[in-house]
Design an enzyme around this catalytic site. Sequence first.
Site, PDB file in Angstrom:
ATOM      1  N   SER A 296      35.150 -66.016 -64.382  1.00  0.00           N
ATOM      2  CA  SER A 296      35.610 -66.752 -65.583  1.00  0.00           C
ATOM      3  C   SER A 296      36.434 -65.077 -66.520  1.00  0.00           C
ATOM      4  O   SER A 296      37.209 -65.263 -66.835  1.00  0.00           O
ATOM      5  CB  SER A 296      35.252 -67.572 -67.011  1.00  0.00           C
ATOM      6  OG  SER A 296      34.062 -66.454 -67.488  1.00  0.00           O
TER       7      SER A 296
ATOM      8  N   LYS B 294      32.577 -64.128 -72.533  1.00  0.00           N
ATOM      9  CA  LYS B 294      33.723 -63.860 -72.825  1.00  0.00           C
ATOM     10  C   LYS B 294      33.855 -62.678 -73.751  1.00  0.00           C
ATOM     11  O   LYS B 294      33.390 -62.177 -74.456  1.00  0.00           O
ATOM     12  CB  LYS B 294      34.381 -65.648 -73.974  1.00  0.00           C
ATOM     13  CG  LYS B 294      34.260 -67.076 -73.347  1.00  0.00           C
ATOM     14  CD  LYS B 294      34.151 -66.819 -72.128  1.00  0.00           C
ATOM     15  CE  LYS B 294      33.723 -68.165 -71.373  1.00  0.00           C
ATOM     16  NZ  LYS B 294      34.002 -68.328 -69.707  1.00  0.00           N
TER      17      LYS B 294
END
Length: 197
Positions: A59, A109
């Site tokens: 990701s 993230k």
Amino acid sequence: MRSQEQKQEPQGETKPKDPAPTAKGGKFRENLVILAVALSLSLLIRIFVAEPRYIPSDSMFPTLEMGDRLVVEKVLYRFSPPKFGDIIVFTPPGQLRVQGYTKDQAFIKRIMGEPGQLVEIRGGKVYLDNDPIAEEYIAEPPEYDWGPNLVPDQQYFVMGDNRNDSNDSHIWGFLPQQNIIGRAAWRFWPWKRLGPI
């Protein structure tokens, strides 16, 4: 006279003494205390200062790759708030817990919106307060639209650098600041990509 001399032991030489039983027990106790202190320090460092983490998905590609190992530092955010562009590690917020993620499954993230900022995704670009952001670090432009939405107080908008393969704020919403564990600071594996993040 001779018999007395023969019985006397030569001066300057003494028989080695057997170590006292308490000396062995004392050394064991000392080693046990050293081990306990080392384990306690290790635990305190992991809780309050830094800890290693493993990247389980793509990701954050291309910035981070699956299998990378990082040091997450936990001191900076005690003195200043997280800011735009920081790569953070956090525990899943309530929205993800409902989907079955557990508290110990950390996510990683990049912060794309701070409290009070307007975030919008359209036409393959991320806009912050109506200005497009230049992003050289992403795998590809996002293929979805989102917002515009104002980031609430004490919350953040986070995205993976692999925009189209990331379970992030564009899917489940804003991240509460209290869920942030720390900032990804250093990659220590693999050796060929060793260095700061």
